[in-house]
Write an enzyme that holds these catalytic residues in place. Structure first.
Site, mmCIF file in Angstrom:
data_model
loop_
_atom_site.group_PDB
_atom_site.id
_atom_site.type_symbol
_atom_site.label_atom_id
_atom_site.label_comp_id
_atom_site.label_asym_id
_atom_site.label_seq_id
_atom_site.Cartn_x
_atom_site.Cartn_y
_atom_site.Cartn_z
ATOM 1 N N TRP A 131 38.622 49.949 39.533
ATOM 2 C CA TRP A 131 38.341 48.713 38.790
ATOM 3 C C TRP A 131 37.955 48.694 37.528
ATOM 4 O O TRP A 131 37.058 49.566 37.231
ATOM 5 C CB TRP A 131 37.587 47.929 40.126
ATOM 6 C CG TRP A 131 36.857 46.671 39.383
ATOM 7 C CD1 TRP A 131 37.940 45.518 39.032
ATOM 8 C CD2 TRP A 131 35.946 46.175 39.575
ATOM 9 N NE1 TRP A 131 37.093 44.511 38.737
ATOM 10 C CE2 TRP A 131 35.824 44.824 39.084
ATOM 11 C CE3 TRP A 131 34.591 46.595 39.920
ATOM 12 C CZ2 TRP A 131 34.723 43.900 38.955
ATOM 13 C CZ3 TRP A 131 33.267 45.857 39.733
ATOM 14 C CH2 TRP A 131 33.438 44.584 39.317
ATOM 15 N N ASP A 212 31.802 50.806 47.658
ATOM 16 C CA ASP A 212 32.183 49.322 47.200
ATOM 17 C C ASP A 212 33.033 48.856 48.177
ATOM 18 O O ASP A 212 34.205 48.973 48.197
ATOM 19 C CB ASP A 212 32.920 49.414 45.858
ATOM 20 C CG ASP A 212 33.159 48.248 45.087
ATOM 21 O OD1 ASP A 212 32.766 47.201 45.678
ATOM 22 O OD2 ASP A 212 33.973 48.010 44.011
ATOM 23 N N ALA A 214 34.484 45.528 49.182
ATOM 24 C CA ALA A 214 34.749 44.179 48.576
ATOM 25 C C ALA A 214 36.007 43.255 49.241
ATOM 26 O O ALA A 214 35.999 42.284 49.185
ATOM 27 C CB ALA A 214 35.204 44.233 47.233
ATOM 28 N N LYS A 247 35.849 38.034 48.574
ATOM 29 C CA LYS A 247 37.275 37.868 48.949
ATOM 30 C C LYS A 247 37.353 37.629 50.400
ATOM 31 O O LYS A 247 38.202 36.681 50.597
ATOM 32 C CB LYS A 247 37.865 39.263 48.824
ATOM 33 C CG LYS A 247 37.902 39.822 47.345
ATOM 34 C CD LYS A 247 38.435 38.904 46.226
ATOM 35 C CE LYS A 247 38.615 39.679 45.002
ATOM 36 N NZ LYS A 247 37.156 40.125 44.164
#
Length: 396
Positions: A131, A212, A214, A247
């Protein structure tokens, strides 16, 4: 006498590439333009809808919420408990855990980075491509960033040998950034054996994993998407996890997230949370409350949680359907792109040059970052074939 501005000494900053892409797309008057860049889920109509479960939770809050007072630097305890149970399960890998609410997943990563950077000798290892904001977050707090190749774009394959070799040579005390599932930007998943190997090396080398997390629930399922992360936590003991609700709850603008610490001693975790709260107080003081209240209202009430689980499954199934269509259509131009079908989450990474990305924008109104990352959920199934016909000749 000419007055000198306080801002004269500042360095001009380039616009964020993704934000600039959004502006270019909005300014394009062509009716057939397609946005494959911005990282949000879209339905078949091209909208990013408010989830039905979120609407129900907001209605409940409107009827029952009695105050908009501060919630404190550590955030909403009910949200933190409910999110931890949903993310890690009832026994959370047999480890103790403690958490603090943050402004989104980015805020969670930044707080985790602040904690890691207290040891100036520490390096954090990141697989590339990753990312776009990862390296900026860690560099901003003064952490040394080491990288290794994670993914071969041409072959559409994870470079697990390079990843494991790098971790095997990392210095004890270093941190390792790992994406739990639905890797951004590649969509590439790790096998159960990969996760076991990672866990063993991290434990043997005395490294600290930072996850992470997400996109949990948008890959193969809420439990399945967390399995690799839980394997590492069970093996290693100490870990940090940055969780985003953007998300999986479609709460992008509410900036809802948390960072959790795992360990075996309450005193150590309390010290960690105290340090995180101190950094939060000096940065944004207290996190926004509304999104966290929505998540807590969904997860704590069975009917709303059931509705959310169903909607998340609908989103996941739609993404998988588009992936299969994209893989079939693009494989006609590059056989390796058939692997897109077995990838997970919203993103895949195409082997395309920045120059060809620019040509696609100019000639066909197809927008994506220069990296070639596409948001597969930015397409409708019926549009995939025509999009592939336009992109295919530009693939490297």
């Amino acid at each position: 006498m000419n007055k000198t501005s306080f801002f004269d000494s500042l360095t001009e900053q380039k616009p964020d590439p993704l934000l600039e892409l959004i502006a270019k797309f909005a300014a394009d008057p062509r009716s057939g333009k397609i946005d494959l860049g911005v990282g949000v889920y879209r339905d078949e109509t091209g909208r990013t809808p408010v989830m039905r479960a979120v609407k129900a939770a907001e209605r409940h809050l409107w009827e029952t919420q009695e105050s908009k007072s501060y919630i404190g630097p550590e955030g909403d305890p009910a949200f933190l408990r409910a999110l931890a149970l949903e993310t890690f399960g009832e026994h959370h890998g047999g480890r103790l855990l403690a958490g603090i609410q943050t402004p989104g997943g980015t805020g969670a990563l930044r707080l985790a980075a602040e904690l890691l950077a207290l040891d100036k000798r520490r390096k954090i290892w990141i697989g590339t491509p990753t990312w776009v904001n990862h390296q900026a977050i860690f560099a901003a707090v003064g952490l040394q960033v080491g990288t290794y190749r994670f993914f071969d774009i041409g072959k559409q394959a994870v470079l697990d040998d390079e990843m494991l070799a790098t971790l095997q040579n990392a210095t004890p005390g270093d941190a390792v950034l790992l994406q739990t599932s639905c890797h951004n930007p590649t969509g590439a998943g790790l096998s159960p054996q990969n996760w076991l190997d990672i866990a063993d090396i991290i434990a043997a080398r005395g490294l600290l994993p930072l996850f992470d997390n997400a996109y949990q629930g948008l890959g193969h399922g809420r439990i399945e998407d967390a399995a690799g992360m839980m394997t590492v936590i069970e093996t290693v003991g100490e870990a940090m996890v940055a969780v985003s609700c953007s998300k999986s709850f479609s709460l992008y603008r509410e900036r809802t997230g948390a960072v959790y610490l795992f360990g075996d001693q309450h005193a150590q975790l309390n010290k960690g949370i105290g340090n995180l709260a101190s950094h939060a107080r000096a940065s944004y003081s207290m996190p926004p409350a509304h999104g966290a209240a929505i998540v807590a209202a969904i997860l704590q009430e069975p009917s709303r949680r059931h509705a959310w689980v169903d909607e998340l499954s609908e989103m996941r199934n739609r993404i998988a359907e588009i992936r299969r269509a994209v893989a079939e259509a693009f494989a006609q131009f590059r056989p390796e792109l058939a692997n897109i079908a077995s990838q997970e989450g919203m993103f895949s990474l195409l082997p395309i040059s920045p120059e060809n990305v620019g040509q696609l924008q100019a000639e066909h109104g197809i927008y994506m970052p220069d990296s070639g990352r596409i948001n597969v959920a930015g397409m409708r199934v019926e549009d995939v074939a025509s999009v592939a016909q336009r992109i295919g000749p530009y693939l490297a």
